[in-house]
Write an enzyme that holds these catalytic residues in place. Structure first.
Site, PDB file in Angstrom:
ATOM      1  N   LYS A 265       0.803  -1.137  -0.018  1.00 37.36           N
ATOM      2  CA  LYS A 265       0.021  -0.097   0.180  1.00 37.36           C
ATOM      3  C   LYS A 265       1.092   1.366   0.115  1.00 37.36           C
ATOM      4  CE  LYS A 265      -3.656   2.535   2.549  1.00 37.36           C
ATOM      5  NZ  LYS A 265      -4.607   2.332   3.594  1.00 37.36           N
TER       6      LYS A 265
ATOM      7  N   ARG B  56       1.423  10.116   5.713  1.00 33.67           N
ATOM      8  CA  ARG B  56       1.430   8.497   6.469  1.00 33.67           C
ATOM      9  C   ARG B  56       2.510   7.862   6.046  1.00 33.67           C
ATOM     10  NH1 ARG B  56      -3.780   8.207   7.903  1.00 33.67           N
ATOM     11  NH2 ARG B  56      -5.492   8.323   6.673  1.00 33.67           N
TER      12      ARG B  56
ATOM     13  N   GLU C  46       7.450  -6.489   0.987  1.00 33.78           N
ATOM     14  CA  GLU C  46       6.074  -6.337   1.936  1.00 33.78           C
ATOM     15  C   GLU C  46       4.936  -7.532   1.638  1.00 33.78           C
ATOM     16  OE1 GLU C  46       5.080  -4.711   4.211  1.00 33.78           O
ATOM     17  OE2 GLU C  46       6.170  -2.611   4.172  1.00 33.78           O
TER      18      GLU C  46
ATOM     19  N   LYS D 111      -2.249  -1.326  -3.701  1.00 33.37           N
ATOM     20  CA  LYS D 111      -3.156  -0.345  -3.753  1.00 33.37           C
ATOM     21  C   LYS D 111      -2.232   1.097  -4.027  1.00 33.37           C
ATOM     22  CE  LYS D 111      -6.233   1.767  -0.419  1.00 33.37           C
ATOM     23  NZ  LYS D 111      -6.737   1.867   0.770  1.00 33.37           N
TER      24      LYS D 111
ATOM     25  N   SER E 229     -10.432   5.730  -4.460  1.00 28.44           N
ATOM     26  CA  SER E 229     -11.103   6.837  -4.604  1.00 28.44           C
ATOM     27  C   SER E 229     -10.593   7.734  -5.737  1.00 28.44           C
ATOM     28  CB  SER E 229     -11.391   7.526  -3.072  1.00 28.44           C
ATOM     29  OG  SER E 229     -10.058   7.761  -2.580  1.00 28.44           O
TER      30      SER E 229
ATOM     31  N   TYR F  32     -15.118   1.083  -6.700  1.00 24.78           N
ATOM     32  CA  TYR F  32     -16.403   1.876  -6.461  1.00 24.78           C
ATOM     33  C   TYR F  32     -17.568   1.457  -7.621  1.00 24.78           C
ATOM     34  CZ  TYR F  32     -13.629   3.825  -2.851  1.00 24.78           C
ATOM     35  OH  TYR F  32     -13.065   3.602  -1.438  1.00 24.78           O
TER      36      TYR F  32
HETATM   37  C1  PBG Z   1      -7.019   3.232   5.644  1.00 21.45           C
HETATM   38  C2  PBG Z   1      -7.391   3.027   4.128  1.00 21.45           C
HETATM   39  C3  PBG Z   1      -7.495   4.220   3.180  1.00 21.45           C
HETATM   40  C4  PBG Z   1      -8.009   3.697   2.119  1.00 21.45           C
HETATM   41  C5  PBG Z   1      -8.406   2.350   2.203  1.00 21.45           C
HETATM   42  N1  PBG Z   1      -8.245   2.073   3.547  1.00 21.45           N
HETATM   43  C6  PBG Z   1      -6.833   5.852   3.436  1.00 21.45           C
HETATM   44  C7  PBG Z   1      -5.560   5.832   3.535  1.00 21.45           C
HETATM   45  O1  PBG Z   1      -4.904   4.910   3.521  1.00 21.45           O
HETATM   46  O2  PBG Z   1      -5.180   7.039   3.778  1.00 21.45           O
HETATM   47  C8  PBG Z   1      -8.296   4.574   0.587  1.00 21.45           C
HETATM   48  C9  PBG Z   1      -9.130   3.896  -0.169  1.00 21.45           C
HETATM   49  C10 PBG Z   1      -9.604   4.987  -1.384  1.00 21.45           C
HETATM   50  O3  PBG Z   1      -9.009   5.875  -1.554  1.00 21.45           O
HETATM   51  O4  PBG Z   1     -10.498   4.578  -2.085  1.00 21.45           O
HETATM   52  N2  PBG Z   1      -7.960   2.803   6.509  1.00 21.45           N
END
Ligand code: PBG
Length: 326
Positions: free
Chosen positions: A199, A220, A236, A251, A277, A316
């Protein structure tokens, strides 16, 4: 020329021929729908940066989840959005059996049973007042091991509420092993772990922060990966496999298809990719302007994520695409 008689266009000449030779399939069962359920709202709330996606009430979630399952999606991934006043430093409302995510999991488990695969986001950022994915120490750093202890409790609460799959997305070291041990000890050996294995710290999560009302200031980058690091992503993924991941996920998806392909190459377990998203928002915004055909672009992006090697795609568009495909 080695093959002077080759004319690749021959196999493209009719829809039936193209269908016959299509290499990559995209079926509703490949798609998992992420859904948001919010506490303390009377009506579904629109998410401005994700037109077509809402924060659900408990009731509207049940209706939309049943419709998505009816459309044929492979599973549902649930995110909880607590009330602002219920957030605290340790994200305790995520662990509360009466917390919004847990009660919604219970609703859907009761409604849908084994008709779908119910998944839960196993992370703290939705529930913490500082917005980080873990417990922050006195120096302001996310404490890896204290966070894992909280993830174990979160995963057990979610399993208890009806989740068949937990999805640790916080990128703590050792989170998969800790959760696996915790689930086994608590009597949930059959609850599977969808590990957010690779991620990346991505600007494509922007709209999600609105979707969950995240309180995050800063970034983050001490726990999520640098976008340029492919070798580290494989490290990872390998670690998560050793720790017992049942499915490994990459992701975001579209800017990271090389990582998806590399994961598919080495993984003995199914590979998922999360079309996040910002990916949804970009195509949706372009389509709203008439700049791309939204449905075609969505299906093309999903097909190409599958082509790269993803067995499963979180998107989505899952319910819409399932309907478009059938
Ligand atoms: C963390 C999490 C995130 C997303 C899914 N799980 C946000 C992040 O890491 O800042 C993002 C999903 C998306 O952007 O559609 N719980």
């Amino acid at each position: 020329m080695a093959f002077p008689r080759q004319r690749p266009r021959r196999l493209r000449s009719t829809p039936a021929l193209r269908r016959l030779v299509a290499q990559t399939s995209l079926e509703p069962r490949h798609l998992v729908l992420p859904m948001f359920v919010a506490d303390g709202i009377a009506e579904p709330r629109l998410i401005a940066s994700m037109p077509g996606v809402v924060q659900h009430t408990r009731d509207s979630l049940r209706v939309a989840a049943a419709a998505a399952v009816e459309a044929g999606v492979g599973g549902l991934m649930l995110f909880g959005v607590p009330r602002e006043q219920d957030k605290d430093a340790s994200g305790s409302c995520g662990l509360d059996p009466d917390g919004i995510l847990n009660v919604a999991l219970g609703d859907l488990a009761a409604d849908l049973g084994d008709a779908t695969v119910l998944m839960a986001d196993t992370c703290l950022d939705e529930f913490t007042d500082h917005g980080h994915c873990g417990i922050v120490d006195s120096a302001g750093r996310v404490d890896n091991d204290a966070t894992n202890e909280q993830y174990v409790k979160l995963a057990v609460a979610q399993a208890h509420s009806g989740a068949a799959v937990v999805g640790p997305s916080g990128m703590m070291d050792g989170q998969v092993a800790a959760i696996r041990d915790g689930l086994d000890d608590a009597g949930y050996p059959d609850v599977a772990i969808l590990a957010y294995a690779a991620k990346f710290a991505s600007s494509f999560y922007g709209p999600f922060r609105e979707a969950v009302g995240s309180s995050l200031l800063g970034d983050r980058r001490t726990y999520q990966q640098d976008g340029g690091n492919a070798r580290e992503a494989l490290r990872e993924i390998t670690l998560d496999l050793e720790e017992g991941a049942d499915i490994v996920m990459v992701k975001p998806a579209m800017a990271y298809l090389d990582i998806v392909a590399a994961a598919a190459e080495i993984s003995p377990v199914p590979v998922a990719a999360y079309q996040v998203s910002g990916e949804y928002a970009m195509i949706t915004a372009a389509a709203a302007n008439g700049w791309v055909d939204g449905r075609a672009a969505a299906l093309e992006s999903l097909t190409c994520i599958r082509r790269a090697g993803a067995d499963i795609v979180l998107t989505y568009w899952a319910a819409d695409a399932a309907r478009w495909l059938s």
